[in-house]
Design an enzyme around this catalytic site. Structure first.
Site, PDB file in Angstrom:
ATOM      1  N   ARG A  57     -49.024  43.271  33.288  1.00  0.00           N
ATOM      2  CA  ARG A  57     -49.717  43.198  31.996  1.00  0.00           C
ATOM      3  C   ARG A  57     -48.717  43.082  30.853  1.00  0.00           C
ATOM      4  O   ARG A  57     -48.991  42.481  29.829  1.00  0.00           O
ATOM      5  CB  ARG A  57     -50.635  44.412  31.793  1.00  0.00           C
ATOM      6  CG  ARG A  57     -51.279  44.467  30.406  1.00  0.00           C
ATOM      7  CD  ARG A  57     -52.519  45.362  30.336  1.00  0.00           C
ATOM      8  NE  ARG A  57     -52.373  46.609  31.057  1.00  0.00           N
ATOM      9  CZ  ARG A  57     -51.612  47.638  30.682  1.00  0.00           C
ATOM     10  NH1 ARG A  57     -50.932  47.575  29.553  1.00  0.00           N
ATOM     11  NH2 ARG A  57     -51.542  48.726  31.419  1.00  0.00           N
ATOM     12  N   TYR A 124     -62.419  28.518  12.008  1.00  0.00           N
ATOM     13  CA  TYR A 124     -63.053  28.795  13.286  1.00  0.00           C
ATOM     14  C   TYR A 124     -63.956  30.037  13.176  1.00  0.00           C
ATOM     15  O   TYR A 124     -63.519  31.109  12.769  1.00  0.00           O
ATOM     16  CB  TYR A 124     -61.996  28.995  14.375  1.00  0.00           C
ATOM     17  CG  TYR A 124     -62.641  29.248  15.698  1.00  0.00           C
ATOM     18  CD1 TYR A 124     -63.352  28.245  16.342  1.00  0.00           C
ATOM     19  CD2 TYR A 124     -62.617  30.511  16.269  1.00  0.00           C
ATOM     20  CE1 TYR A 124     -64.001  28.481  17.527  1.00  0.00           C
ATOM     21  CE2 TYR A 124     -63.260  30.755  17.470  1.00  0.00           C
ATOM     22  CZ  TYR A 124     -63.947  29.732  18.088  1.00  0.00           C
ATOM     23  OH  TYR A 124     -64.600  29.975  19.250  1.00  0.00           O
ATOM     24  N   ASP A 195     -53.267  28.162  12.286  1.00  0.00           N
ATOM     25  CA  ASP A 195     -54.013  27.766  13.487  1.00  0.00           C
ATOM     26  C   ASP A 195     -53.796  26.266  13.661  1.00  0.00           C
ATOM     27  O   ASP A 195     -54.309  25.457  12.892  1.00  0.00           O
ATOM     28  CB  ASP A 195     -55.499  28.098  13.311  1.00  0.00           C
ATOM     29  CG  ASP A 195     -56.296  27.868  14.593  1.00  0.00           C
ATOM     30  OD1 ASP A 195     -55.915  26.967  15.377  1.00  0.00           O
ATOM     31  OD2 ASP A 195     -57.306  28.567  14.801  1.00  0.00           O
ATOM     32  N   LYS A 220     -58.220  24.145  24.153  1.00  0.00           N
ATOM     33  CA  LYS A 220     -58.592  22.838  23.610  1.00  0.00           C
ATOM     34  C   LYS A 220     -57.596  21.765  24.062  1.00  0.00           C
ATOM     35  O   LYS A 220     -57.518  21.482  25.233  1.00  0.00           O
ATOM     36  CB  LYS A 220     -58.716  22.955  22.086  1.00  0.00           C
ATOM     37  CG  LYS A 220     -59.520  24.196  21.624  1.00  0.00           C
ATOM     38  CD  LYS A 220     -60.986  24.125  21.969  1.00  0.00           C
ATOM     39  CE  LYS A 220     -61.731  25.438  21.733  1.00  0.00           C
ATOM     40  NZ  LYS A 220     -61.566  26.050  20.415  1.00  0.00           N
TER      41      LYS A 220
HETATM   42  C1  LIG Z   1     -61.732  27.330  19.861  1.00  0.00           C
HETATM   43  C2  LIG Z   1     -60.906  27.704  18.699  1.00  0.00           C
HETATM   44  C3  LIG Z   1     -60.402  28.998  18.568  1.00  0.00           C
HETATM   45  C4  LIG Z   1     -60.725  30.108  19.544  1.00  0.00           C
HETATM   46  O1  LIG Z   1     -60.148  29.881  20.795  1.00  0.00           O
HETATM   47  P1  LIG Z   1     -60.806  30.381  22.201  1.00  0.00           P
HETATM   48  O2  LIG Z   1     -59.811  29.854  23.181  1.00  0.00           O
HETATM   49  O3  LIG Z   1     -62.160  29.773  22.300  1.00  0.00           O
HETATM   50  O4  LIG Z   1     -60.860  31.857  22.163  1.00  0.00           O
HETATM   51  C5  LIG Z   1     -59.585  29.255  17.481  1.00  0.00           C
HETATM   52  N1  LIG Z   1     -59.307  28.323  16.563  1.00  0.00           N
HETATM   53  C6  LIG Z   1     -59.793  27.067  16.641  1.00  0.00           C
HETATM   54  C7  LIG Z   1     -59.455  26.071  15.584  1.00  0.00           C
HETATM   55  C8  LIG Z   1     -60.611  26.717  17.719  1.00  0.00           C
HETATM   56  O5  LIG Z   1     -61.102  25.479  17.783  1.00  0.00           O
END
Ligand SMILES: *Cc1c(COP(=O)(O)O)cnc(C)c1O
Length: 411
Positions: A57, A124, A195, A220
């Site tokens: 972990r 998001y 992000d 993504k």
């Molecule tokens: C999907 C997404 C997230 C969250 O990520 P998860 O892997 O679904 O937890 C954060 N920021 C953006 C821009 C996203 O598209």
């Protein structure tokens, strides 16, 4: 035997780094791909140093190849990071999490109780919901800004603890002036997190514009096949990396070895996938802008888009997410024209129902093209038009994508 991944020297293009980084050491008869090590614990005795594996972990060699590759990408193509042009910047470190949300939670933990978080009004959604919870439970002040309005962002930094940036934003595709807002945050002593999910490290490298931390939903584009949920943070600040790693260890939001292996496998084709997706998105945006059944298109590639000039200056390409509002039916009222009301919602939902190739689904960044009406989620910002469709362009043939979309808009 060394378990340290092998990453070639600096100076390689990111399109090469995605293929070459995080491979096993080059031994005669050795593996060219990392294995999937399955261990909850490691042989260890006595006092363990931070570099030694002890319990899975805290640190796990299943993560190292992917972390090494992502650090090289966000850090500028160099093994273990390093500034573009060989400057004095410290190496970048990537920290893998079980999801993008786990990465966001770790980033938000940098705001002290009673502190102030500056965040985009469009970002998001689950991240925004978490920010509201933290605000209520920990007395954190939330300052929402239009991230494209540099003066507003700079004004909001006064006395703040953390700036969250998304660019382009989800789902409105606003583009922040990254050098300006990140430089202002640094000057004001405010930590910044960008992000970078929509742009990927091939589209922009926020650390080079002054970001303290880069955040990814690895789910993504990086993994790219809609088959895993993972997240990551990247930073050049060793103390910050230690804090974020400790958050991961104590909160336990760790990645599984199989998912991590899939993400690295997906990353190998990121450059090809993203190049195709971006090119198709620009072409589809251009055609949509001229479509008789379309009221509005948002994509930074369009010369008239508010984010166009900025994106051209700071990004490599314009991303592969498009925002579209279908044209209201003839005779519709002012509300529908503005993208609100039952008729506008019904019109947008009809497009989602009519597509046969595009997948009606949430999420983005996979090889499959997807679309959804964002306001079907009750948590989406109410300043997002109710009829806004978010399109994630995949890697299918662009003419097939166009034919399906065109037919659905005319249906
Ligand atoms: C999907 C997404 C997230 C969250 O990520 P998860 O892997 O679904 O937890 C954060 N920021 C953006 C821009 C996203 O598209």
């Amino acid at each position: 035997m060394s378990t340290a991944p092998h990453t070639p020297a600096a100076g390689l293009s990111p399109a090469t780094v995605v293929v070459s980084a995080g491979r096993p050491a080059r031994e005669q008869g050795g593996h060219i791909n990392p294995s999937v090590p399955l261990n909850s614990t490691y042989v260890s005795r006595g006092v363990v140093t931070p570099d030694e594996l002890s319990y899975a972990r805290g640190d796990n060699d299943a993560w190292h190849p992917f972390e090494e590759a992502l650090a090289a990408l966000e850090g500028g193509g160099e093994a273990g990071g390093g500034a573009a042009g060989g400057g004095a910047a410290a190496p970048a470190t990537a920290i893998l999490f079980s999801s993008g949300m786990a990465a966001i939670a770790a980033a938000f933990s940098l705001v002290p109780d009673g502190g102030t978080l500056v965040l985009p009004r469009h970002a998001y959604q689950a991240g925004m919901v978490l920010a509201r919870q933290i605000s209520e439970r920990h007395g954190v002040t939330l300052r929402y800004v239009d991230i494209a309005d540099t003066d507003a962002v700079v004004a909001a930094l006064d006395g703040a603890d953390l700036l969250l940036v998304e660019s382009p934003t989800n789902p409105m595709l606003e583009v922040a002036d990254l050098p300006a807002v990140l430089g202002a945050a640094r000057a004001a002593g405010v930590r910044s997190v960008v992000d970078n999910t929509f742009a990927t490290p091939l589209g922009q490298r926020p650390l080079e514009h002054g970001a303290d931390v880069v955040l990814h939903s690895v789910t993504k584009y990086l993994a790219g096949h809609s088959d895993v949920v993972l997240g990551a943070l990247v930073t050049r600040d060793a103390a910050l990396a230690a804090t974020l790693r400790e958050h991961r260890t104590l909160h336990g939001a760790i990645a599984g070895p199989f998912e991590t292996w899939l993400a690295l496998r997906g990353l190998r084709t990121l450059a090809l996938r993203f190049e195709r997706a971006q090119a198709s998105a620009a072409e589809l945006a251009r055609r949509l802008a001229e479509h008789p059944e379309v009221a509005e298109v948002r994509h930074p590639s369009l010369p008239g888009d508010p984010g166009h000039e900025r994106a051209k200056a700071q990004m490599n390409g314009f991303g592969a997410i498009i925002g579209v509002r279908p044209r209201p039916r003839p005779g519709a009222g002012d509300a529908e024209a503005a993208g609100t009301g039952p008729a506008a919602v019904e019109r947008a939902d009809a497009v989602v129902d009519a597509v046969r190739l595009w997948l009606p689904a949430t999420s983005l960044g996979g090889v499959e093209s997807m679309l959804e009406r964002r306001r079907r989620w009750g948590t989406e910002a109410h300043t997002v038009p109710e009829d806004l469709l978010r399109l994630s362009v995949g890697i299918e043939d662009v003419e097939d994508l166009w034919a399906d979309l065109d037919a659905a808009l005319r249906a």
